[in-house]
Motif scaffolding. Structure first.
Motif, short mmCIF file in Angstrom:
data_model
loop_
_atom_site.label_atom_id
_atom_site.label_comp_id
_atom_site.label_asym_id
_atom_site.label_seq_id
_atom_site.Cartn_x
_atom_site.Cartn_y
_atom_site.Cartn_z
N SER A 12 -8.05 38.62 1.80
CA SER A 12 -7.73 37.77 0.67
C SER A 12 -8.84 37.76 -0.38
O SER A 12 -8.67 37.20 -1.44
CB SER A 12 -7.46 36.34 1.15
OG SER A 12 -8.67 35.75 1.62
N PRO A 14 -11.04 38.91 -3.44
CA PRO A 14 -10.63 39.66 -4.63
C PRO A 14 -11.18 41.09 -4.68
O PRO A 14 -10.61 41.93 -5.35
CB PRO A 14 -11.17 38.83 -5.80
CG PRO A 14 -12.17 37.91 -5.21
CD PRO A 14 -11.82 37.74 -3.76
N ASP A 18 -6.24 46.16 -2.34
CA ASP A 18 -4.91 45.58 -2.20
C ASP A 18 -4.05 46.23 -3.29
O ASP A 18 -4.56 46.81 -4.23
CB ASP A 18 -4.97 44.07 -2.42
CG ASP A 18 -3.80 43.34 -1.80
OD1 ASP A 18 -2.85 44.00 -1.33
OD2 ASP A 18 -3.81 42.10 -1.80
N TRP A 19 -2.72 46.13 -3.17
CA TRP A 19 -1.86 46.59 -4.24
C TRP A 19 -1.98 45.61 -5.39
O TRP A 19 -1.70 44.43 -5.23
CB TRP A 19 -0.41 46.71 -3.78
CG TRP A 19 -0.20 47.94 -2.97
CD1 TRP A 19 -0.03 48.01 -1.62
CD2 TRP A 19 -0.17 49.28 -3.44
NE1 TRP A 19 0.11 49.31 -1.22
CE2 TRP A 19 0.03 50.12 -2.33
CE3 TRP A 19 -0.30 49.88 -4.70
CZ2 TRP A 19 0.11 51.51 -2.44
CZ3 TRP A 19 -0.22 51.25 -4.80
CH2 TRP A 19 -0.01 52.06 -3.69
N ARG A 20 -2.43 46.08 -6.53
CA ARG A 20 -2.68 45.24 -7.69
C ARG A 20 -1.91 45.75 -8.90
O ARG A 20 -1.94 46.94 -9.20
CB ARG A 20 -4.16 45.22 -8.04
CG ARG A 20 -5.02 44.67 -6.93
CD ARG A 20 -6.49 44.68 -7.31
NE ARG A 20 -7.30 44.35 -6.17
CZ ARG A 20 -7.48 43.12 -5.69
NH1 ARG A 20 -6.91 42.10 -6.30
NH2 ARG A 20 -8.23 42.91 -4.64
N LEU A 22 -1.84 46.52 -12.55
CA LEU A 22 -2.92 46.81 -13.49
C LEU A 22 -2.45 46.93 -14.94
O LEU A 22 -3.20 46.62 -15.85
CB LEU A 22 -3.67 48.09 -13.10
CG LEU A 22 -4.48 48.03 -11.81
CD1 LEU A 22 -5.17 49.36 -11.57
CD2 LEU A 22 -5.49 46.90 -11.85
N GLY A 34 -1.62 43.69 -18.89
CA GLY A 34 -2.65 44.34 -18.10
C GLY A 34 -3.59 45.15 -18.96
O GLY A 34 -3.74 44.91 -20.16
N SER A 47 -7.55 55.92 -6.38
CA SER A 47 -6.59 54.94 -5.88
C SER A 47 -5.16 55.47 -5.95
O SER A 47 -4.75 56.02 -6.97
CB SER A 47 -6.68 53.66 -6.71
OG SER A 47 -7.92 53.04 -6.53
N TYR A 144 0.89 49.90 -10.59
CA TYR A 144 0.11 49.25 -9.54
C TYR A 144 -0.82 50.27 -8.92
O TYR A 144 -0.47 51.45 -8.80
CB TYR A 144 1.03 48.70 -8.44
CG TYR A 144 2.09 47.76 -8.94
CD1 TYR A 144 1.90 46.38 -8.90
CD2 TYR A 144 3.30 48.24 -9.46
CE1 TYR A 144 2.89 45.51 -9.35
CE2 TYR A 144 4.28 47.37 -9.92
CZ TYR A 144 4.07 46.02 -9.86
OH TYR A 144 5.03 45.16 -10.30
N ASP A 149 -10.20 44.62 -6.99
CA ASP A 149 -10.09 44.04 -8.33
C ASP A 149 -10.96 44.87 -9.27
O ASP A 149 -12.10 45.19 -8.95
CB ASP A 149 -10.56 42.58 -8.30
CG ASP A 149 -10.35 41.89 -9.63
OD1 ASP A 149 -10.87 42.37 -10.65
OD2 ASP A 149 -9.66 40.86 -9.64
N ASP A 153 -14.84 46.62 -8.73
CA ASP A 153 -14.68 47.96 -8.16
C ASP A 153 -15.88 48.81 -8.57
O ASP A 153 -15.99 49.26 -9.70
CB ASP A 153 -13.37 48.59 -8.67
CG ASP A 153 -12.98 49.83 -7.89
OD1 ASP A 153 -13.83 50.37 -7.16
OD2 ASP A 153 -11.82 50.25 -8.01
#
Length: 177
Positions: A12, A14, A18-20, A22, A34, A47, A144, A149, A153
């Motif tokens: 959990s 940030p 994870d699938w984000r 963008l 985005g 990614s 995505y 985050d 990154d």
């Protein structure tokens, strides 16, 4: 139990991958939501991507949202992504889950999408390879990436085509007719 709690906490965070969501482009390639640069940076960091798109009746009587993993990816002019989506089989119905089955006569779907709003798809007969239909569309596309985050990154975003870099052709072979 403690390990499960720690794992849930770590996932959990940030900065955990994870699938984000963008970026979203409009049908003419306009920036809608985005950050386009964050999307390009995520690709350059390695990614994996997914895209989402959809349609709905103005009166709300029907809607469909679709998502696909991305395979082959191009970054063009440092601004636009052009991606090939994973192939899928055509369904009988896209609006009624009770009727959504695979066709008795299978058709395979392949598509290219771009941050310029283009969505080109082809349907082919997998047994013969014969082209059944081509659809050229423009749509809003949500992009995505499976990544941390963007704010945290720290992976290097590698530009694989710095100015002046050209491939060295070693051989070009065309099959004989």
């Amino acid at each position: 139990m403690l390990l499960a709690t720690l794992l849930a906490f770590a996932l959990s965070e940030p900065c955990a991958p994870d699938w984000r969501f963008l970026f979203a482009n409009g049908p003419q390639g306009e920036d809608v939501a985005g950050n386009r640069d964050a999307l390009i940076a995520a690709v350059r960091r390695g990614s994996p991507l997914r895209v989402g798109w959809g349609e709905a009746a103005a009166d709300g009587s029907w809607s469909v949202e679709e998502f696909s993993n991305v395979g082959f990816t191009n970054i063009m002019r440092g601004r636009d992504l052009v991606v090939q989506l994973e192939p899928a089989m055509i369904q009988n119905d896209y609006l009624d889950a009770g009727k959504a089955t695979l066709r008795a006569e299978p058709l395979e779907w392949r598509a290219v999408m771009s941050t310029d709003g283009r969505f080109d798809a082809q349907m082919t007969d997998p047994a013969t390879g014969k082209l059944y239909r081509t659809l050229r569309q423009r749509t809003r596309i949500h992009w995505y990436a499976f990544a941390p985050d963007p704010k945290c990154d720290a992976r290097e975003a590698v530009n694989s085509a710095p100015p002046g870099r050209k491939n060295i052709l070693v051989e070009s072979i065309k099959p004989e007719d």
